[in-house]
Design a protein around this motif. Structure first.
Motif: not given
Lengths: 329, 313, 204, 298
Positions: B191, C81, C84-85, C88-89, C91-93, C95, D21-23, D25-26, D28-29, D32-33, D36, D40
């Motif tokens: 990531f 940053t 990236t956020v 990731l979001v 990609a997760a929610y 797709p 911040v990135m960590g 998000t990772l 949390f997501t 979910a990823k 999903n 899918n």
């Protein structure tokens, strides 16, 4: 360009040289080739007038350059296409390809070829399947009103590419016979590209009058023949060079499109290199590319290179003072 | 980690040194794909006519599917008994490596195994040509356009920008590959890709800037101004992302970045020579400047469609 | 030197006067590359809006502690940053939308528009003004992308936002990638034409 | 000097901030990823089998996954399958290249972890010993209803016109195609990109194994009545008509997409190859399971 005769006269001579293949095409594919050519020429001339009016320029439709573009667009599309296609092609060629860039003499790409690339991208089906088998004993109105799907034939290059040499010889006749057929033009193909004989005659006349030079056609056709002979067969040096030159749009491209005054280089040496480049790209696309025919794209790809070539081989005495070095900007 | 390094070193060795040495000792001198259902093998000595022609002696499979045997229909031995053509009942998938085992060929109970694949060098060149022409980053992938339109006004500028860009992209892509392969992947830090790659690009630009300034001030004077622009070019960050996505190895990475840089240089140079010519033309006022550049770029893109589907190697 | 514009003026400025695509001519790659449908334009617009607003606000908050010599690296870090956020979001929610945009979400990091706004605006102005400027720029980008997407989708596929409008496909050409160049070029010329006509009318 | 120190401190601080911040998000997501992605895949699978929200899969049905590996031991290659057992647990069966049974090693892994490649590789490696190396090849999904097989789902990828096309195929127990879904591709929009359209995908539906083996691509345009039947969802044709027309075209070849013959051929040959290989492999696996009397839930 170098000759003293007026541009207008040169243009109309070129038009005259394009008429015999057109007349022949009526006997090969039927009367609709004439209709397509007429639509194409009329829309090109109309588009020229409209563009010049819109952009506030002098209307110069009498000089015949739009007529040539119109005829060439028709000559390089299949004989069975819907009549809308040449009209759209004319918009692309004349308005976007020529007048937006500054009008006559300033286009970078050959307008007719640009139109063909555009049509091929927009109507992939019509542009790749509307080929007609040559008429044998039927009248020239034979194809009028028939559905194209029912009669379409594959072009020689497509057969060669997708099914191999065996299928090719089977569908277009045995070896000695095939050259005469192709030379005279009785084969499927674009409207104006089939008859090698008439195109060569027209081209030779233009060279005789000094309107075009032999450099580009000779180097281009030579390269195509040489490279096809070397790489076009099952093993090295077993390709058929004569067939490669006679099939597809090689002859029409060499004499009437690669030599377009505006988009080809002016210098002799660069003209030779330009022709070799077109030939090499043609063979590359024909043998390895996604399309059966590569002349159109090869010329388009070399068009922008022509000004680069000219600047490389500029005669010393005409060279402007070198721009100040350093600083980048 | 060390293992991977050694393996790459060995591949390099194999690529450039071994082909010369290995010949002459092995039974199989040369092999390759022929027509679409054919493998051609050349032996260093004459082989037994009956054994070589017996299709039961042959086992052929694609490397990833060792359990699926391919059916050898017929083996045709040349009259000098030194080369054989293996004909299969179905066309071969030449993108895969094929493993061929021939039993009883030289002596009873002996086995000769070799693999047939398209030349790796050809594959690498394929990546280069593809990135440069077929999938040209400017005309078919639509990346790096801001810089492309900004620096294609003059030929000198275009040349400078193109060359600077090629140097920076090759260096930064190789660095990114090392980072990706040895840090991001093993430690599950994928990531962080974006941050790391953009950081490496800035670092490369800074390094090239410093080195050039010290080593060759004249060159720096002509290329220095472009260095800042390089960072704003999306191609430079797209290449590391693509190679991470496709799991390219070192050589493939090098070829991809070289192709991307070369393709950008080519596009820039052609465009600039065209735009210099257009300076003389009477362009409609509403189209002057960027709009006409877009139209011309579109015409270039139409011409570049000719390369689509091209498969050289 | 605080800006004297109101919040609304800042937003309008971003959409019209300084539209990132048509006026500033920045961030052209996605405008050509993935503007084939309105939906794509909207999605990437949302992503850019997010990154622009968050990095503007971040830089604006920290503007006094950012050392001037490492200004650009700090901007890049902040942008990377937030990219990236959002990456990731999405990609997760989402797709499916993410797969359509492909590499372009990650490429937001190299969009000149964002860095430029940080350098020209956010590092000097208040948090509030930066926020609204970010919104304006993001919306301007989104509007530009959607306008191009509107034309290309309608002319190429005969649909809008995936709904069939025309019932037939007028010209396949417009959804082909190379048409992006022509559409953007012609639209720019069109806006130039309006501007010239407007100026003429004003003078008269 | 002081300057450099402040620069370093500030850069470090901003990196730490960015990292946080990135960590976050990772963290949390990532769940979910995964969720999903899994959902899918399930949706695609059920969609291929004809189950929707209104028509859910029956309670008695179950999904089983078998993972195929290529095993190298002492330079000899063999094929391994990680299969679930009827009474809890998993076993790893190795079969030599001629289809003879070699070994069955019980593998200790839970149902939740088996879908993760890393976990699987770890436990299989432990069960086989150090001297073997493993390469994960693909997985097969077997759907059963009351213990009877009703379908196979096969994911696969192959080169298309531009890059790889990845798809999922659904087969019935006699290897006739139940459906086909394109998962990922990068073909040109409007040309090769049409492979994801119903009218193309539905051409494959119902082709029997025998017909599939001989399947070719023809370059003539799709007949209009067939096109309407293929796009039944759009054209609103009645089901009886659709069935009648489809019956008529059942033995026909695949009609090429206009202007995208290469993509069409790629998908057709890809599907052909996937099914052929699978039919061969599953028969061997079934044989071995029967011979060794390994009880599996499928």
């Amino acid at each position: 360009m170098r000759s003293n005769e007026s541009v207008e006269k040169i243009m109309w001579t070129v038009v005259a040289c394009l008429v015999p293949p057109l007349v022949l095409s009526v006997f090969i594919f039927g009367i609709q080739t004439l209709i397509i050519t007429a639509i194409s020429v009329i829309s090109c001339v109309a588009m020229e007038a409209i563009s010049q009016k819109l952009l506030g320029r002098k209307v110069t439709i009498k000089d015949g350059s739009a007529v040539i573009t119109g005829m060439l667009i028709a000559f390089i599309i299949p004989p069975g296409v819907p009549y809308l296609l040449p009209v759209l092609g004319a918009v692309m060629a004349i308005y976007i390809g020529k007048h937006l860039l500054g009008g006559i003499g300033y286009n970078i790409f050959n307008p007719a070829l640009l139109a063909r690339a555009f049509l091929l991208a927009t109507f992939p089906v019509a542009m790749t399947s509307a080929w007609l088998p040559p008429l044998q004993d039927s009248s020239i109105f034979h194809y009028m009103g028939t559905s194209i799907d029912a009669v379409s034939a594959a072009t020689p290059l497509a057969v060669l590419k997708e099914q191999g040499l065996a299928a090719f010889t089977e569908s277009f006749g045995a070896a000695p016979n095939i050259y005469t057929t192709f030379f005279l033009g009785w084969r499927p193909g674009s409207i104006g590209e089939t008859s090698g004989l008439l195109i060569i005659l027209g081209g030779l006349y233009l060279i005789y009058r000094g309107y075009i030079t032999w450099h580009i056609p000779a180097s281009m056709l030579g390269t195509i023949a040489l490279l096809t002979w070397a790489f076009g067969g099952e093993t090295t040096f077993s390709g058929d060079p004569l067939l490669a030159v006679l099939s597809g749009g090689a002859l029409l491209g060499a004499f009437f499109m690669a030599t377009d005054y505006v988009s080809c280089p002016t210098n002799k040496k660069s003209q030779l290199i330009y022709g070799i480049g077109i030939g090499a790209l043609t063979v590359l696309i024909r043998l390895k590319g996604g399309y059966p025919e590569g002349v159109c794209y090869a010329i388009l790809l070399m068009n922008p290179v022509s000004s680069v070539l000219d600047s490389w081989f500029k005669p010393k005495r005409f060279a402007p003072p070198a721009p100040p070095k350093g600083g980048g900007k | 980690m060390k293992n991977i390094m050694t393996r790459h070193f060995l591949t390099l060795l194999l690529l450039f040194v071994l082909p010369g040495l290995a010949q002459g000792q092995e039974l199989v001198m040369d092999k390759g794909f022929g027509a679409d259902n054919e493998i051609i093998v050349t032996f260093s000595q004459a082989v037994d006519q009956d054994e070589a022609a017996n299709t039961a002696n042959y086992t052929v499979y694609e490397e990833p599917d060792p359990d699926i045997r391919l059916q050898v229909k017929e083996v045709i031995l040349a009259s000098d008994q030194k080369s054989a053509s293996l004909l299969f009942s179905e066309p071969l998938n030449t993108t895969q490596t094929h493993v061929v085992t021939i039993a009883n060929l030289v002596a009873p109970q002996s086995q000769t195994t070799f693999s047939v694949a398209k030349s790796y060098l050809g594959y690498l060149l394929g990546i280069l040509v593809s990135a440069m022409l077929i999938n040209n980053f400017v005309f078919t992938k639509y990346l790096g356009l801001c810089v492309f339109f900004g620096t294609s006004k003059r030929k000198d500028t275009a040349k400078g920008m193109g060359i600077t860009f090629t140097i920076v992209i090759v260096v930064s892509a190789i660095m990114s590959w090392f980072f990706y392969q040895f840090i991001l992947k093993p430690f599950d830090l994928n990531f962080l890709q974006i941050v790391i790659f953009i950081g490496l690009v800035s670092l490369t630009v800074q390094a090239v800037d410093t080195v050039l300034r010290k080593v060759n001030p004249a060159l720096f004077n002509s290329f220095g101004v472009f260095l800042v622009l390089v960072i704003a070019n999306c191609v430079i960050i797209a290449v590391p992302l693509i190679l991470a996505d496709n799991e390219y190895n070192f050589f493939e990475t090098f070829m991809l970045s070289l192709g991307a840089g070369g393709g950008f240089l080519l596009a820039l140079y052609l465009m600039s020579s065209v735009r210099e010519r257009m300076d003389l033309a009477n362009i409609p006022p509403t189209f002057k400047g960027v709009p006409i550049a877009f139209i011309v770029a579109g015409q270039f893109a139409l011409a570049f469609l000719g390369f689509s589907g091209l498969q050289i190697f | 030197m605080a800006t004297d514009k109101s919040n609304i003026q800042l937003v309008v400025n971003g959409i019209l006067n300084e539209n990132p695509i048509f006026r500033l001519v920045l961030s052209m790659c996605p405008a050509v590359g993935i503007s084939t449908t309105m939906m794509n334009g909207l999605m990437l617009g949302v992503a850019v809006l997010f990154v622009q607003v968050f990095s503007s606000v971040t830089i604006s908050i920290f503007k006094n502690v950012i050392h001037p010599r490492i200004r650009i690296p700090t901007y890049t870090l902040a942008i990377a940053t937030w990219v990236t956020v959002i990456d990731l979001v999405l990609a997760a929610y989402m797709p499916e939308a993410y797969a359509k945009m492909g590499i372009f979400v990650k490429l937001i990091v190299a969009f000149a528009i964002i860095t430029m706004r940080l350098e020209m605006f956010a590092c000097k102005e208040s948090v509030n003004a930066s926020f609204w400027d970010g919104i304006g720029m993001g919306l301007g980008f989104m509007a530009g992308m959607m306008a191009i997407g509107f034309l290309r989708e309608l002319l190429g596929l005969g649909t809008l936002m995936g709904y069939d409008i025309l019932g037939f496909k007028p010209l396949l050409f417009f959804v082909l990638p190379c048409a992006g160049f022509f559409v953007v070029g012609l639209m720019m010329a069109f806006f130039n034409y309006i501007e010239i006509a407007y100026k003429k009318a004003k003078r008269a | 000097m002081k300057d450099i120190i402040t620069i370093i401190i500030r850069l470090t601080l901003s990196c730490i901030l960015a990292g946080i911040v990135m960590g976050t998000t990772l963290i949390f997501t990532s769940n979910a990823k995964k969720h999903n992605e899994h959902a899918n895949e399930q949706k695609t699978m059920f969609g291929l089998l004809g189950y929707t929200k209104d028509n859910p899969a029956p309670e008695s049905s179950a999904i089983h996954e078998a993972y195929r590996y290529v095993v190298t031991k002492d330079e000899a290659l063999s094929v391994g399958y990680l299969v679930p057992l009827a009474d809890k647990g998993f076993t790893f069966i190795t079969i030599d290249l001629d289809g003879n049974f070699l070994a069955a090693n019980p593998v200790d892994i839970s149902q939740a972890l088996v879908i993760e490649e890393k976990e699987r590789n770890k436990v299989i490696g432990a069960a086989l010993g150090d001297d073997t190396s493993l390469r994960y090849a693909d997985k097969t999904i077997i759907v059963t209803d009351n213990g009877q097989r009703i379908a196979y789902l096969l994911p696969g990828a192959f080169p298309g016109f531009k890059t790889f096309i990845s798809m999922m195929l659904a087969l019935d127990p006699s290897f006739a195609i139940l459906g086909l879904e394109i998962m990922e591709h990068e073909e040109d929009p409007g040309l090769g990109g049409e492979i994801e359209q119903d009218y193309f995908k539905n051409q494959f539906k119902g082709k029997s194994f025998a017909a599939l083996k001989k399947l070719e691509v023809v370059k003539t345009p799709i007949p209009t009545d067939f096109l309407k039947a293929l796009e039944a969802k759009k054209s609103g044709m009645s089901e009886a008509d659709v069935a009648a027309i489809k019956e008529q075209y059942m033995d026909k070849d695949i009609y090429a997409l206009t202007g995208a013959t290469i993509s069409t051929v790629a998908v057709t040959n890809g599907a052909k190859a996937i099914v052929k290989k699978f039919a061969y492999r599953i028969s061997i696996l079934d044989n071995v399971l029967k011979e060794q009397q390994i009880a599996v839930p499928f």
